[in-house]
Design a protein around this motif. Structure first.
Motif, PDB file in Angstrom:
ATOM      1  N   SER A 199       0.843  -1.187   0.000  1.00  0.00           N
ATOM      2  CA  SER A 199       0.000   0.000   0.000  1.00  0.00           C
ATOM      3  C   SER A 199       0.885   1.247   0.000  1.00  0.00           C
ATOM      4  O   SER A 199       1.929   1.282   0.662  1.00  0.00           O
ATOM      5  CB  SER A 199      -0.901   0.011   1.236  1.00  0.00           C
ATOM      6  N   THR A 200       0.462   2.265  -0.717  1.00  0.00           N
ATOM      7  CA  THR A 200       1.217   3.522  -0.702  1.00  0.00           C
ATOM      8  C   THR A 200       1.235   4.137   0.696  1.00  0.00           C
ATOM      9  O   THR A 200       2.094   4.964   0.993  1.00  0.00           O
ATOM     10  CB  THR A 200       0.639   4.524  -1.714  1.00  0.00           C
ATOM     11  N   ALA A 201       0.326   3.719   1.557  1.00  0.00           N
ATOM     12  CA  ALA A 201       0.304   4.202   2.941  1.00  0.00           C
ATOM     13  C   ALA A 201       1.304   3.460   3.824  1.00  0.00           C
ATOM     14  O   ALA A 201       1.547   3.879   4.956  1.00  0.00           O
ATOM     15  CB  ALA A 201      -1.105   4.066   3.514  1.00  0.00           C
ATOM     16  N   ASN A 202       1.889   2.384   3.327  1.00  0.00           N
ATOM     17  CA  ASN A 202       2.830   1.589   4.115  1.00  0.00           C
ATOM     18  C   ASN A 202       4.256   2.050   3.792  1.00  0.00           C
ATOM     19  O   ASN A 202       5.002   1.388   3.072  1.00  0.00           O
ATOM     20  CB  ASN A 202       2.637   0.100   3.806  1.00  0.00           C
ATOM     21  N   GLU A 203       4.626   3.204   4.344  1.00  0.00           N
ATOM     22  CA  GLU A 203       5.928   3.798   4.046  1.00  0.00           C
ATOM     23  C   GLU A 203       7.112   2.942   4.498  1.00  0.00           C
ATOM     24  O   GLU A 203       8.132   2.890   3.797  1.00  0.00           O
ATOM     25  CB  GLU A 203       6.002   5.208   4.622  1.00  0.00           C
ATOM     26  N   PRO A 204       7.025   2.242   5.640  1.00  0.00           N
ATOM     27  CA  PRO A 204       8.164   1.386   6.000  1.00  0.00           C
ATOM     28  C   PRO A 204       8.460   0.316   4.951  1.00  0.00           C
ATOM     29  O   PRO A 204       9.627   0.040   4.661  1.00  0.00           O
ATOM     30  CB  PRO A 204       7.733   0.769   7.337  1.00  0.00           C
ATOM     31  N   GLY A 261       5.891   1.821 -10.417  1.00  0.00           N
ATOM     32  CA  GLY A 261       4.678   2.596 -10.593  1.00  0.00           C
ATOM     33  C   GLY A 261       3.677   2.349  -9.490  1.00  0.00           C
ATOM     34  O   GLY A 261       3.960   1.663  -8.503  1.00  0.00           O
ATOM     35  N   THR A 262       2.500   2.924  -9.676  1.00  0.00           N
ATOM     36  CA  THR A 262       1.418   2.812  -8.709  1.00  0.00           C
ATOM     37  C   THR A 262       0.216   2.168  -9.372  1.00  0.00           C
ATOM     38  O   THR A 262      -0.233   2.630 -10.425  1.00  0.00           O
ATOM     39  CB  THR A 262       1.030   4.197  -8.157  1.00  0.00           C
ATOM     40  N   ARG A 263      -0.264   1.095  -8.780  1.00  0.00           N
ATOM     41  CA  ARG A 263      -1.490   0.452  -9.245  1.00  0.00           C
ATOM     42  C   ARG A 263      -2.634   1.086  -8.461  1.00  0.00           C
ATOM     43  O   ARG A 263      -2.754   0.897  -7.255  1.00  0.00           O
ATOM     44  CB  ARG A 263      -1.409  -1.062  -9.005  1.00  0.00           C
ATOM     45  N   ARG A 264      -3.452   1.847  -9.154  1.00  0.00           N
ATOM     46  CA  ARG A 264      -4.505   2.613  -8.490  1.00  0.00           C
ATOM     47  C   ARG A 264      -5.608   1.704  -7.966  1.00  0.00           C
ATOM     48  O   ARG A 264      -6.054   0.796  -8.659  1.00  0.00           O
ATOM     49  CB  ARG A 264      -5.095   3.653  -9.441  1.00  0.00           C
ATOM     50  N   SER A 265      -6.021   1.962  -6.749  1.00  0.00           N
ATOM     51  CA  SER A 265      -7.161   1.279  -6.127  1.00  0.00           C
ATOM     52  C   SER A 265      -7.092  -0.232  -6.361  1.00  0.00           C
ATOM     53  O   SER A 265      -8.058  -0.863  -6.741  1.00  0.00           O
ATOM     54  CB  SER A 265      -8.470   1.855  -6.675  1.00  0.00           C
ATOM     55  N   ALA A 266      -5.926  -0.816  -6.074  1.00  0.00           N
ATOM     56  CA  ALA A 266      -5.656  -2.203  -6.465  1.00  0.00           C
ATOM     57  C   ALA A 266      -5.846  -3.229  -5.360  1.00  0.00           C
ATOM     58  O   ALA A 266      -5.874  -4.419  -5.640  1.00  0.00           O
ATOM     59  CB  ALA A 266      -4.223  -2.310  -7.002  1.00  0.00           C
ATOM     60  N   HIS A 267      -5.960  -2.790  -4.120  1.00  0.00           N
ATOM     61  CA  HIS A 267      -6.042  -3.761  -3.027  1.00  0.00           C
ATOM     62  C   HIS A 267      -7.029  -3.259  -1.993  1.00  0.00           C
ATOM     63  O   HIS A 267      -6.951  -2.125  -1.547  1.00  0.00           O
ATOM     64  CB  HIS A 267      -4.656  -3.943  -2.397  1.00  0.00           C
ATOM     65  N   ARG A 268      -7.923  -4.130  -1.609  1.00  0.00           N
ATOM     66  CA  ARG A 268      -8.924  -3.747  -0.623  1.00  0.00           C
ATOM     67  C   ARG A 268      -8.456  -4.115   0.773  1.00  0.00           C
ATOM     68  O   ARG A 268      -8.047  -5.244   1.032  1.00  0.00           O
ATOM     69  CB  ARG A 268     -10.248  -4.446  -0.923  1.00  0.00           C
TER      70      ARG A 268
END
Length: 194
Positions: free
Chosen positions: A150-155, A169-176
């Protein structure tokens, strides 16, 4: 129907031998196959809020922990996944590292890991991931390893970068996740990187 290419990792190349223990740089850590005696540690790990936050499947009982360990041994024999406990030389388990969705034909797999709270911030995760990647790319014959978080998982992003996994890259809205859909960073490392 026959393949038009030679598999990057021949079928049976992994399962023809027991799952190896993989030394982690410096020798004080080891990636080793999970053992039945590790079930209490595995169950306790999923009581940790950080581990629970980033993993969709949780171990919630001793029976589930034992089954997950048994399943990891079956997955090795079937050449689908490979999971290791990250352990100190004295046997203390500090975390988990693994390869998921192994595609032997194309030589691809996805790296996954977590570290217990007492080992966070001590370099365990990057050292374990580096050892796993070196084994997979240099010894097992995989060509490409991916790592998604997740892009929120900075560590996790920092660990991937430290280990030479290029952000692709970034996979948009890819994991719930329980709190909704997350964008996912995709990192990769291929043979010859680093």
């Amino acid at each position: 129907m026959p393949l038009a290419i030679t598999p990057a990792v021949p079928a049976g190349a992994l399962s023809s031998a027991p799952q190896p223990a993989v030394p982690v740089g410096g020798g004080e850590l080891l990636l080793r196959p999970w053992e039945a005696a590790d079930a209490p540690v595995l169950e306790a790990a999923f009581r940790d809020e950080t581990i629970r936050r980033w993993h969709m499947r949780h171990v919630t009982s001793p029976a589930e922990a034992r089954e997950r360990i048994a399943a990891s041994h079956r997955a090795w024999r079937e050449e689908r996944d490979a999971e290791w406990a990250i352990a100190r030389a004295d046997g203390e388990v500090l975390g988990r590292a693994g390869l998921r969705r192994m595609d032997l034909v194309h030589g691809e797999a996805e790296c996954a890991y977590w570290v217990l709270p007492q080992a966070r911030g001590t370099g365990v995760a990057p050292r374990a991931l580096a050892a796993l990647a070196a084994w997979a790319l240099d010894e097992a014959g995989f060509h490409r390893l991916e790592l998604a978080h997740s892009t929120a998982n900075e560590p996790s992003c920092r660990v991937a970068a430290k280990c030479g996994f290029t952000l692709e890259g970034t996979r948009r809205s890819a994991h719930r996740q329980p709190d909704g859909w997350h964008d996912m960073h995709l990192h990769a490392r291929i043979q010859g990187d680093c």
